[in-house]
Design a protein around this motif. Structure first.
Motif, PDB file in Angstrom:
ATOM      1  N   THR A   1       0.841  -1.205   0.000  1.00 44.94           N
ATOM      2  CA  THR A   1       0.000   0.000   0.000  1.00 44.94           C
ATOM      3  C   THR A   1       0.873   1.251   0.000  1.00 44.94           C
ATOM      4  OG1 THR A   1      -1.685  -1.211   1.231  1.00 44.94           O
ATOM      5  CG2 THR A   1      -1.913   1.180   1.172  1.00 44.94           C
ATOM      6  N   CYS A   2       1.969   1.207   0.746  1.00 46.73           N
ATOM      7  CA  CYS A   2       2.903   2.338   0.769  1.00 46.73           C
ATOM      8  C   CYS A   2       3.524   2.545  -0.610  1.00 46.73           C
ATOM      9  CB  CYS A   2       4.000   2.119   1.807  1.00 46.73           C
ATOM     10  SG  CYS A   2       3.418   2.124   3.510  1.00 46.73           S
ATOM     11  N   GLN A   3       3.879   1.443  -1.271  1.00 42.55           N
ATOM     12  CA  GLN A   3       4.467   1.527  -2.614  1.00 42.55           C
ATOM     13  C   GLN A   3       3.484   2.150  -3.593  1.00 42.55           C
ATOM     14  OE1 GLN A   3       5.583  -2.551  -3.350  1.00 42.55           O
ATOM     15  NE2 GLN A   3       7.248  -2.495  -1.860  1.00 42.55           N
ATOM     16  N   LYS A   4       2.231   1.731  -3.504  1.00 43.80           N
ATOM     17  CA  LYS A   4       1.180   2.258  -4.367  1.00 43.80           C
ATOM     18  C   LYS A   4       0.974   3.763  -4.097  1.00 43.80           C
ATOM     19  CE  LYS A   4      -3.696   1.264  -5.201  1.00 43.80           C
ATOM     20  NZ  LYS A   4      -4.802   0.399  -4.810  1.00 43.80           N
ATOM     21  N   ALA A   5       0.960   4.122  -2.827  1.00 46.53           N
ATOM     22  CA  ALA A   5       0.768   5.520  -2.435  1.00 46.53           C
ATOM     23  C   ALA A   5       1.932   6.390  -2.911  1.00 46.53           C
ATOM     24  CB  ALA A   5       0.630   5.614  -0.921  1.00 46.53           C
ATOM     25  N   LYS A   6       3.146   5.878  -2.774  1.00 47.07           N
ATOM     26  CA  LYS A   6       4.334   6.618  -3.198  1.00 47.07           C
ATOM     27  C   LYS A   6       4.314   6.830  -4.714  1.00 47.07           C
ATOM     28  CE  LYS A   6       9.276   6.268  -2.322  1.00 47.07           C
ATOM     29  NZ  LYS A   6      10.205   5.367  -1.637  1.00 47.07           N
ATOM     30  N   LYS A   7       3.924   5.800  -5.439  1.00 53.53           N
ATOM     31  CA  LYS A   7       3.804   5.895  -6.895  1.00 53.53           C
ATOM     32  C   LYS A   7       2.779   6.981  -7.256  1.00 53.53           C
ATOM     33  CE  LYS A   7       2.931   2.963 -10.928  1.00 53.53           C
ATOM     34  NZ  LYS A   7       1.676   2.581 -11.487  1.00 53.53           N
ATOM     35  N   TRP A   8       1.671   7.013  -6.538  1.00 53.24           N
ATOM     36  CA  TRP A   8       0.630   8.012  -6.769  1.00 53.24           C
ATOM     37  C   TRP A   8       1.177   9.420  -6.539  1.00 53.24           C
ATOM     38  CZ3 TRP A   8      -1.876  11.889  -4.170  1.00 53.24           C
ATOM     39  CH2 TRP A   8      -3.069  12.348  -4.729  1.00 53.24           C
ATOM     40  N   LEU A   9       1.932   9.600  -5.462  1.00 51.87           N
ATOM     41  CA  LEU A   9       2.531  10.905  -5.159  1.00 51.87           C
ATOM     42  C   LEU A   9       3.456  11.357  -6.290  1.00 51.87           C
ATOM     43  CD1 LEU A   9       3.442  10.477  -1.366  1.00 51.87           C
ATOM     44  CD2 LEU A   9       1.683  11.996  -2.305  1.00 51.87           C
ATOM     45  N   VAL A  10       4.297  10.437  -6.753  1.00 52.36           N
ATOM     46  CA  VAL A  10       5.246  10.753  -7.825  1.00 52.36           C
ATOM     47  C   VAL A  10       4.492  11.092  -9.118  1.00 52.36           C
ATOM     48  CG1 VAL A  10       7.088   9.799  -9.282  1.00 52.36           C
ATOM     49  CG2 VAL A  10       7.137   9.417  -6.809  1.00 52.36           C
ATOM     50  N   GLU A  11       3.510  10.257  -9.470  1.00 48.61           N
ATOM     51  CA  GLU A  11       2.733  10.487 -10.695  1.00 48.61           C
ATOM     52  C   GLU A  11       1.990  11.819 -10.661  1.00 48.61           C
ATOM     53  OE1 GLU A  11       0.217   7.044 -11.022  1.00 48.61           O
ATOM     54  OE2 GLU A  11       1.826   5.815 -11.888  1.00 48.61           O
ATOM     55  N   ASN A  12       1.570  12.245  -9.475  1.00 52.26           N
ATOM     56  CA  ASN A  12       0.827  13.500  -9.338  1.00 52.26           C
ATOM     57  C   ASN A  12       1.724  14.678  -8.964  1.00 52.26           C
ATOM     58  OD1 ASN A  12      -2.243  12.981  -9.678  1.00 52.26           O
ATOM     59  ND2 ASN A  12      -1.462  11.211  -8.564  1.00 52.26           N
ATOM     60  N   GLN A  13       3.035  14.435  -9.042  1.00 50.49           N
ATOM     61  CA  GLN A  13       4.044  15.470  -8.808  1.00 50.49           C
ATOM     62  C   GLN A  13       3.871  16.189  -7.472  1.00 50.49           C
ATOM     63  OE1 GLN A  13       3.706  17.755 -12.423  1.00 50.49           O
ATOM     64  NE2 GLN A  13       4.761  16.199 -13.617  1.00 50.49           N
ATOM     65  N   VAL A  14       3.574  15.398  -6.440  1.00 50.83           N
ATOM     66  CA  VAL A  14       3.461  15.939  -5.090  1.00 50.83           C
ATOM     67  C   VAL A  14       4.833  15.789  -4.431  1.00 50.83           C
ATOM     68  CG1 VAL A  14       2.340  15.688  -2.837  1.00 50.83           C
ATOM     69  CG2 VAL A  14       1.026  15.270  -4.936  1.00 50.83           C
ATOM     70  N   GLU A  15       5.399  16.899  -3.995  1.00 48.30           N
ATOM     71  CA  GLU A  15       6.705  16.833  -3.336  1.00 48.30           C
ATOM     72  C   GLU A  15       6.528  16.306  -1.920  1.00 48.30           C
ATOM     73  OE1 GLU A  15       9.270  20.192  -3.515  1.00 48.30           O
ATOM     74  OE2 GLU A  15       8.627  20.709  -5.540  1.00 48.30           O
ATOM     75  N   PHE A  16       7.446  15.422  -1.525  1.00 47.41           N
ATOM     76  CA  PHE A  16       7.342  14.841  -0.187  1.00 47.41           C
ATOM     77  C   PHE A  16       8.704  14.465   0.352  1.00 47.41           C
ATOM     78  CE2 PHE A  16       6.910  11.452  -3.279  1.00 47.41           C
ATOM     79  CZ  PHE A  16       7.683  10.418  -2.777  1.00 47.41           C
ATOM     80  N   GLU A  17       8.747  14.387   1.676  1.00 50.02           N
ATOM     81  CA  GLU A  17       9.936  13.919   2.380  1.00 50.02           C
ATOM     82  C   GLU A  17       9.591  12.538   2.909  1.00 50.02           C
ATOM     83  OE1 GLU A  17      11.967  14.876   6.677  1.00 50.02           O
ATOM     84  OE2 GLU A  17      11.111  16.567   5.563  1.00 50.02           O
ATOM     85  N   GLU A  18      10.461  11.566   2.655  1.00 50.86           N
ATOM     86  CA  GLU A  18      10.206  10.184   3.079  1.00 50.86           C
ATOM     87  C   GLU A  18      10.757   9.924   4.474  1.00 50.86           C
ATOM     88  OE1 GLU A  18      11.054   7.014   0.056  1.00 50.86           O
ATOM     89  OE2 GLU A  18      11.779   8.759  -1.049  1.00 50.86           O
TER      90      GLU A  18
END
Length: 117
Positions: free
Chosen positions: A12-29
């Motif tokens: 689920t985390c992998q899917k969520a991270k992929k979604w963030l990247v695809e939607n160009q949301v900047e984030f700190e891991e």
């Protein structure tokens, strides 16, 4: 910039991270096991989220089941529950997204679209 608290092996985390990247949301891991949230962080996030504290527990995790937390949580104080969550990252629901004025637990795409896009 949002904080994305994850367990990298979690699908689920992998899917969520992929979604963030695809939607160009900047984030700190942040790796939830290597850098488990403190009791103070969890309390602040819980208060900011407006969610019931139970939503911060990984109810499908092995530790939750082994400790019979389903039966124990109702009789525990908020303080005891927060202290318990701070003991092990695997007890915490993931992914967790902490943003300006909001906290999201788990990955629900509609909720994420509303808050992040």
């Amino acid at each position: 910039m949002i904080l994305f608290v994850e367990y990298p092996k979690c699908s689920t985390c992998q899917k969520a991270k992929k979604w963030l990247v695809e939607n160009q949301v900047e984030f700190e891991e942040r790796h939830i096991v290597e850098d488990n949230p403190s009791k103070e962080e969890l309390k602040a996030w819980y208060e900011k989220s407006g969610l019931p504290l139970k939503r911060f527990f990984n109810t499908s995790g092995n530790i939750y089941k082994e400790m019979s937390l389903k039966d124990k949580l109702p009789s525990m104080s908020e303080d005891e529950q927060l202290a318990l969550l701070a003991t092990d990252g695997m007890l915490v629901k993931r992914p967790l997204v902490v943003g300006d004025g909001f906290v999201l637990t788990g990955f629900k795409e509609a909720e994420w679209k509303e808050k992040l896009l």
